[in-house]
Design an enzyme around this catalytic site. Structure first.
Site, PDB file in Angstrom:
ATOM      1  N   ASP A  19      -4.594  -4.861 -18.527  1.00 54.77           N
ATOM      2  CA  ASP A  19      -3.519  -3.889 -18.820  1.00 54.77           C
ATOM      3  C   ASP A  19      -3.616  -3.274 -20.212  1.00 54.77           C
ATOM      4  O   ASP A  19      -2.598  -2.935 -20.818  1.00 54.77           O
ATOM      5  CB  ASP A  19      -2.132  -4.555 -18.667  1.00 54.77           C
ATOM      6  CG  ASP A  19      -1.875  -5.018 -17.247  1.00 54.77           C
ATOM      7  OD1 ASP A  19      -2.413  -4.404 -16.314  1.00 54.77           O
ATOM      8  OD2 ASP A  19      -1.140  -6.006 -17.082  1.00 54.77           O
TER       9      ASP A  19
ATOM     10  N   LYS B 234      -6.061  -8.548  -7.982  1.00 54.29           N
ATOM     11  CA  LYS B 234      -7.154  -9.429  -8.387  1.00 54.29           C
ATOM     12  C   LYS B 234      -7.857  -8.783  -9.582  1.00 54.29           C
ATOM     13  O   LYS B 234      -7.961  -7.550  -9.652  1.00 54.29           O
ATOM     14  CB  LYS B 234      -8.125  -9.564  -7.205  1.00 54.29           C
ATOM     15  CG  LYS B 234      -9.223 -10.554  -7.413  1.00 54.29           C
ATOM     16  CD  LYS B 234     -10.133 -10.572  -6.188  1.00 54.29           C
ATOM     17  CE  LYS B 234     -11.472 -11.158  -6.558  1.00 54.29           C
ATOM     18  NZ  LYS B 234     -12.468 -10.938  -5.509  1.00 54.29           N
TER      19      LYS B 234
ATOM     20  N   HIS C 181       0.506   0.514 -13.205  1.00 51.99           N
ATOM     21  CA  HIS C 181       1.267  -0.690 -13.561  1.00 51.99           C
ATOM     22  C   HIS C 181       2.754  -0.328 -13.636  1.00 51.99           C
ATOM     23  O   HIS C 181       3.115   0.698 -14.218  1.00 51.99           O
ATOM     24  CB  HIS C 181       0.761  -1.237 -14.901  1.00 51.99           C
ATOM     25  CG  HIS C 181       1.365  -2.557 -15.248  1.00 51.99           C
ATOM     26  ND1 HIS C 181       0.892  -3.745 -14.733  1.00 51.99           N
ATOM     27  CD2 HIS C 181       2.423  -2.881 -16.024  1.00 51.99           C
ATOM     28  CE1 HIS C 181       1.634  -4.740 -15.190  1.00 51.99           C
ATOM     29  NE2 HIS C 181       2.570  -4.253 -15.975  1.00 51.99           N
TER      30      HIS C 181
ATOM     31  N   GLU D  83       6.093   5.913  -9.382  1.00 52.33           N
ATOM     32  CA  GLU D  83       4.661   5.578  -9.253  1.00 52.33           C
ATOM     33  C   GLU D  83       3.967   6.561  -8.318  1.00 52.33           C
ATOM     34  O   GLU D  83       2.857   7.035  -8.590  1.00 52.33           O
ATOM     35  CB  GLU D  83       4.486   4.159  -8.693  1.00 52.33           C
ATOM     36  CG  GLU D  83       4.881   3.063  -9.655  1.00 52.33           C
ATOM     37  CD  GLU D  83       4.493   1.682  -9.132  1.00 52.33           C
ATOM     38  OE1 GLU D  83       3.395   1.524  -8.588  1.00 52.33           O
ATOM     39  OE2 GLU D  83       5.316   0.763  -9.279  1.00 52.33           O
TER      40      GLU D  83
ATOM     41  N   GLY E 235       0.781  -1.233   0.000  1.00 51.06           N
ATOM     42  CA  GLY E 235       0.000   0.000   0.000  1.00 51.06           C
ATOM     43  C   GLY E 235       0.817   1.291   0.000  1.00 51.06           C
ATOM     44  O   GLY E 235       0.333   2.329   0.458  1.00 51.06           O
ATOM     45  N   THR E 236       2.026   1.247  -0.551  1.00 48.50           N
ATOM     46  CA  THR E 236       2.800   2.507  -0.582  1.00 48.50           C
ATOM     47  C   THR E 236       2.155   3.521  -1.532  1.00 48.50           C
ATOM     48  O   THR E 236       2.232   4.727  -1.281  1.00 48.50           O
ATOM     49  CB  THR E 236       4.279   2.278  -0.979  1.00 48.50           C
ATOM     50  OG1 THR E 236       4.344   1.798  -2.310  1.00 48.50           O
ATOM     51  CG2 THR E 236       4.979   1.316  -0.040  1.00 48.50           C
TER      52      THR E 236
HETATM   53  C1  GAR Z   1       3.062  -1.404  -7.482  1.00 51.22           C
HETATM   54  O1  GAR Z   1       4.345  -1.503  -8.020  1.00 51.22           O
HETATM   55  C2  GAR Z   1       2.024  -1.452  -8.590  1.00 51.22           C
HETATM   56  O2  GAR Z   1       2.431  -0.798  -9.754  1.00 51.22           O
HETATM   57  C3  GAR Z   1       1.898  -2.924  -8.825  1.00 51.22           C
HETATM   58  O3  GAR Z   1       1.899  -3.477  -7.517  1.00 51.22           O
HETATM   59  C4  GAR Z   1       2.728  -2.663  -6.675  1.00 51.22           C
HETATM   60  C5  GAR Z   1       1.971  -2.328  -5.415  1.00 51.22           C
HETATM   61  O4  GAR Z   1       2.789  -1.623  -4.519  1.00 51.22           O
HETATM   62  N1  GAR Z   1       0.713  -3.239  -9.575  1.00 51.22           N
HETATM   63  C6  GAR Z   1       0.667  -4.177 -10.514  1.00 51.22           C
HETATM   64  O5  GAR Z   1       1.602  -4.899 -10.808  1.00 51.22           O
HETATM   65  C7  GAR Z   1      -0.675  -4.285 -11.219  1.00 51.22           C
HETATM   66  N2  GAR Z   1      -0.594  -5.150 -12.356  1.00 51.22           N
HETATM   67  P1  GAR Z   1       2.166  -0.889  -3.254  1.00 51.22           P
HETATM   68  O6  GAR Z   1       1.200  -1.890  -2.592  1.00 51.22           O
HETATM   69  O7  GAR Z   1       3.337  -0.610  -2.362  1.00 51.22           O
HETATM   70  O8  GAR Z   1       1.468   0.343  -3.716  1.00 51.22           O
END
Ligand code: GAR
Length: 183
Positions: A139, A80, A98, A168, A11-12
């Site tokens: 995607d 999911k 992504h 991100e 969840g960053t």
């Molecule tokens: C992030 O890098 C996001 O881009 C990726 O999961 C990570 C979650 O990080 N999402 C995907 O790969 C979606 N296909 P976070 O929980 O620290 O925000």
């Protein structure tokens, strides 16, 4: 917009949106956090007094979205697939972040660290971040913002992940601002 943020992990990205809201970097408000499992990141929502729930069933998610009058959904590391039930009710109202330059490293087998491992193994010098609308395919929805990240100095997939995550956290709030301006 009244936003629900969907997460599955640390969840960053959620945390960076909560901070951006506090700093008035966009007008929308995060009204609800949903996770499909007992994710570590739920803590960030609870800490900010945002209702943060584990809901596994999409019919139940839809009920919660309606209960909280949500009109926009941000998938921030939600791993999911979003079902048709939700897609039909939120057409062009769901965005996803992504960790690659889509369409590269997108689709069923690419998410989270799997993306960074593949990028590292291919010895790419540039990776990046994409924020896009969510449609019925994985995607593939219209791109809102995309930014390159130089990874020439990264010596492992984890170093790539950390460098890409920093971008991100900037790009997601910019994308929300852009969507607000377009509405
Ligand atoms: C992030 O890098 C996001 O881009 C990726 O999961 C990570 C979650 O990080 N999402 C995907 O790969 C979606 N296909 P976070 O929980 O620290 O925000």
């Amino acid at each position: 917009m009244r936003i629900a943020v969907f997460i599955s992990g640390t969840g960053t990205n959620l945390k960076s949106l909560i901070d951006a809201q506090k700093n008035n970097e966009f007008n929308s408000t995060i009204e609800l956090v949903i996770s499909n499992k007992d994710a570590k990141g739920l803590f960030h929502g609870l800490n900010a007094n945002i209702p943060s729930l584990v809901v596994k069933n999409d019919e139940e998610i839809l009920e919660k979205l309606q209960e909280y009058n949500i009109d926009f959904i941000v998938l921030a590391g939600y791993l999911k697939r979003v079902s048709e039930t939700i897609l039909n009710n939120y057409e062009n109202k769901i965005i996803n972040i992504h960790p690659s330059l889509l369409p590269k490293y997108g689709g069923k087998n690419f998410y989270g660290m799997k993306v960074h491992k593949a990028v590292f193994e291919n010895k790419d010098e540039v990776s990046g971040v994409t924020v896009h609308y969510v449609d019925e395919n994985l995607d593939s929805g219209a791109i809102i913002l995309q930014r390159e990240v130089s990874i020439v100095d990264c010596k492992s997939p984890i170093e790539i992940k950390d460098k890409v995550l920093e971008v991100e956290h900037i790009l997601l709030k910019e994308a929300i601002k852009k969507v607000e301006e377009e509405q």
